[in-house]
Design a protein around this motif. Structure first.
Motif, short mmCIF file in Angstrom:
data_model
loop_
_atom_site.label_atom_id
_atom_site.label_comp_id
_atom_site.label_asym_id
_atom_site.label_seq_id
_atom_site.Cartn_x
_atom_site.Cartn_y
_atom_site.Cartn_z
N ILE A 214 3.39 -10.17 -68.46
CA ILE A 214 3.44 -9.86 -69.88
C ILE A 214 4.86 -9.39 -70.24
CG2 ILE A 214 2.36 -8.52 -71.73
CD1 ILE A 214 0.15 -9.76 -70.26
N VAL B 146 4.27 -10.06 -78.13
CA VAL B 146 3.98 -10.11 -76.69
C VAL B 146 3.86 -11.56 -76.25
CG1 VAL B 146 2.11 -9.72 -75.04
CG2 VAL B 146 2.92 -7.84 -76.45
N PRO C 216 -5.33 -8.39 -80.86
CA PRO C 216 -3.99 -8.70 -81.34
C PRO C 216 -4.02 -9.96 -82.21
CG PRO C 216 -3.96 -8.30 -78.97
CD PRO C 216 -5.40 -8.38 -79.39
N MET D 230 1.36 -13.25 -78.95
CA MET D 230 0.49 -12.46 -79.84
C MET D 230 1.26 -11.25 -80.37
SD MET D 230 -1.85 -10.66 -76.89
CE MET D 230 -1.49 -11.59 -75.41
N LEU E 265 2.39 -7.47 -80.89
CA LEU E 265 2.49 -6.33 -79.99
C LEU E 265 1.67 -5.18 -80.58
CD1 LEU E 265 4.14 -4.91 -77.54
CD2 LEU E 265 5.56 -4.03 -79.36
N PRO F 277 -2.81 1.42 -72.88
CA PRO F 277 -4.16 1.21 -72.35
C PRO F 277 -4.89 2.56 -72.23
CG PRO F 277 -2.54 0.04 -71.02
CD PRO F 277 -1.78 0.87 -72.00
N PHE G 66 -8.23 -0.78 -68.79
CA PHE G 66 -6.96 -1.51 -68.76
C PHE G 66 -6.85 -2.45 -69.96
CE2 PHE G 66 -8.08 -0.61 -64.39
CZ PHE G 66 -6.91 -0.09 -63.86
N LEU H 64 -6.68 -1.01 -75.58
CA LEU H 64 -5.50 -0.25 -75.95
C LEU H 64 -5.91 0.76 -77.01
CD1 LEU H 64 -2.96 -3.22 -76.26
CD2 LEU H 64 -3.58 -1.91 -74.23
N ILE I 240 -7.99 -6.48 -75.57
CA ILE I 240 -7.13 -7.58 -75.13
C ILE I 240 -7.75 -8.28 -73.91
CG2 ILE I 240 -4.99 -6.55 -75.97
CD1 ILE I 240 -4.43 -5.73 -73.01
N ASP I 241 -7.09 -9.35 -73.46
CA ASP I 241 -7.38 -9.99 -72.19
C ASP I 241 -8.71 -10.77 -72.19
OD1 ASP I 241 -6.90 -10.73 -69.63
OD2 ASP I 241 -7.02 -8.73 -68.73
N ASP J 3 -9.63 -6.96 -64.22
CA ASP J 3 -9.21 -5.65 -63.72
C ASP J 3 -10.40 -4.84 -63.25
OD1 ASP J 3 -6.62 -6.28 -64.71
OD2 ASP J 3 -7.33 -5.74 -66.70
N VAL K 260 2.59 1.23 -66.80
CA VAL K 260 3.08 -0.07 -66.34
C VAL K 260 4.37 -0.48 -67.02
CG1 VAL K 260 1.33 -1.55 -65.31
CG2 VAL K 260 1.16 -0.93 -67.73
P1 ADP Z 1 -3.89 -9.17 -67.27
O1 ADP Z 1 -4.68 -10.43 -67.32
O2 ADP Z 1 -2.75 -9.26 -66.33
O3 ADP Z 1 -4.75 -7.97 -67.06
P2 ADP Z 1 -3.57 -8.24 -70.01
O4 ADP Z 1 -3.71 -9.17 -71.15
O5 ADP Z 1 -4.69 -7.31 -69.75
O6 ADP Z 1 -3.21 -9.09 -68.72
O7 ADP Z 1 -2.23 -7.41 -70.20
C1 ADP Z 1 -1.74 -6.53 -69.20
C2 ADP Z 1 -1.11 -5.29 -69.82
O8 ADP Z 1 -0.07 -5.68 -70.72
C3 ADP Z 1 -2.08 -4.50 -70.67
O9 ADP Z 1 -2.79 -3.57 -69.90
C4 ADP Z 1 -1.17 -3.84 -71.68
O10 ADP Z 1 -0.58 -2.70 -71.12
C5 ADP Z 1 -0.10 -4.87 -71.89
N1 ADP Z 1 -0.39 -5.72 -73.07
C6 ADP Z 1 -0.98 -6.94 -73.06
N2 ADP Z 1 -1.09 -7.45 -74.30
C7 ADP Z 1 -0.56 -6.52 -75.13
C8 ADP Z 1 -0.37 -6.46 -76.56
N3 ADP Z 1 -0.73 -7.45 -77.37
N4 ADP Z 1 0.22 -5.35 -77.06
C9 ADP Z 1 0.60 -4.34 -76.25
N5 ADP Z 1 0.46 -4.35 -74.91
C10 ADP Z 1 -0.12 -5.42 -74.34
#
Ligand code: ADP
Ligand code: MG
Length: 389
Positions: free
Chosen positions: A109, A121, A176, A188, A190, A195, A232, A235, A253-254, A336, A352
């Motif tokens: 990311i 992001v 997002p 996407m 930010l 988290p 995780f 957020l 997210i995710d 996660d 992170v």
């Molecule tokens: P993964 O599949 O590696 O878990 P994530 O989509 O969960 O990927 O993103 C990993 C980390 O990146 C999140 O825990 C967060 O800290 C940060 N992150 C991801 N997307 C965003 C976003 N749109 N805005 C802010 N932080 C983000």
């Protein structure tokens, strides 16, 4: 995995052509023979292609492979990254790329910015970076595309994430804003939040707990289970109010592991999402609810809409869903959630965010103050030469 965008401005239009040709060739060649690259690139001079190949290999976008029968090249992850970035740049989705803010088993990311300097992001999916080569034989879903499977699977994850993010956003869920998708990447908005994992205390855990569980229920009511609903992937924005209270605003997210409520193991995933929240609130905030549930059966009694079905009808087909599902099962891709279970005791990890050295900052003069993105923001992709038609 490093994303070194510094070299992108040195990639010439002919280089882009050759890089694209290598990508095309790798759809059905484990190692793309040099003559095929030449043919696909259809550059006037054959010599030109060799120069491009050497340029691209030097900056690691393609790699030479000596096959038993012939010599050729394969596209590297770096090459695929550049192709995706190039497309995002042309579409004005991305103007510059900055710090890495997250690294998972299956994704990287980065913060990036658009032309106005707005921070966003960039999520780069990297399925198969660990072990594709060891498991490729004889699998249905890999048939005829073993060489391209890491590319293909990573793209599937990106398409899925983007399609679900769009659908959820449309339905008013706190996710997002999806801004763009290309190849194995998603752009996407930010979210200015951390988290939940990094939140030590909250004023009113009961309210946040109720809100998160109601999100799980609302998802089920439109046909979906997040599948990785944990500290995780939630957020939490902390907004101080005038009355001294702090408003907590969650964003989910995710989405690559999202499952339909018709999935054979739907109830298991639903329960696991609920259990993740319960466990976290208990351990972190010492909060346990007296109320049991929510339960899958109750939550799916009144299904208002089938977003799972809608998304299948859009960009992410049933076939794609099956292929990605098979891959994830095979590789034990489990988001996660597994991690959360494993390292419950160790709660004081560093955020992170501040990892990975920043990429070289763009010259200050190129960014007017009102556009200044942040000191993190690095190479300016707009210097990229014009694209391949
Ligand atoms: P993964 O599949 O590696 O878990 P994530 O989509 O969960 O990927 O993103 C990993 C980390 O990146 C999140 O825990 C967060 O800290 C940060 N992150 C991801 N997307 C965003 C976003 N749109 N805005 C802010 N932080 C983000
Ligand atoms: Mg995650």
């Amino acid at each position: 995995m490093k994303l070194n965008v510094k070299n992108i401005r040195y990639v010439t239009p002919e280089d882009w052509r050759v890089l694209t040709a290598t990508e095309q060739g790798s759809r059905n060649h484990e190692v793309v023979p040099t003559p095929l690259i030449t043919q696909l690139a259809s550059l006037r001079s054959g010599n030109g292609v060799h120069k491009c190949i050497s340029n691209l290999a030097k900056i690691g976008l393609i790699a030479k492979v000596k096959n038993a029968k012939y010599d050729g090249y394969r596209l590297t992850y770096g090459g695929l990254d550049y192709l995706a970035l190039h497309t995002h740049t042309k579409a004005s989705t991305i103007y510059s790329v900055g710090n890495q803010i997250g690294v998972g088993k299956e994704s990287d990311i980065f913060v990036c910015a658009d032309e106005t300097g707005k921070q966003q992001v960039l999520k780069i999916h990297r399925l198969g970076r660990i072990s594709f080569r060891t498991v490729k034989a004889n699998r249905d879903y890999l048939r005829n595309r073993s060489s391209a499977s890491w590319m293909y699977m990573s793209r599937l994850a990106a398409v899925k994430e983007f399609e679900f993010m769009k659908a959820l956003r449309r339905e008013g869920f706190p996710v997002p804003e999806p801004l763009g998708q290309n190849r194995h990447t998603v752009v996407m908005s930010l979210v200015d939040a951390f988290p939940m994992r990094q939140i030590a205390t909250v004023g009113d855990p009961a309210a946040l707990y109720a809100e998160l569980l109601s999100l799980i229920v609302r998802l089920a009511q439109i046909g979906l289970i997040h599948g990785d609903f944990n500290e995780f992937n939630i957020l939490i924005e902390e907004k101080p109010q005038e009355d001294g209270q702090v408003l907590l605003i969650p964003t989910i997210i995710d989405f690559p592991q999202m499952v339909s409520i018709s999935h054979p193991n739907a109830e298991y995933y639903f329960d696991r999402d609920v259990a993740c929240i319960k466990r976290f609130f208990d351990r972190r905030f010492g909060f346990t609810s007296d109320e049991p549930g929510p339960f899958f059966k109750d939550s799916t009694k009144t299904v208002l809409k089938r977003l799972d079905v809608e998304v299948e009808a859009s960009g992410f087909s049933k076939k794609m869903a099956k292929e990605l599902d098979a891959y994830m099962k095979e590789h034990g891709v489990d988001g996660d959630a597994g991690e959360a279970e494993r390292d419950d005791e160790e709660e004081d990890e560093a955020p992170v965010s501040e990892q990975d050295e920043p990429l070289e900052p763009a010259p200050k003069s190129e960014t007017p103050p009102e556009q200044a993105v942040s000191d993190n923001v690095a190479a300016d992709l707009s210097a990229t030469p014009a694209a391949i038609a």
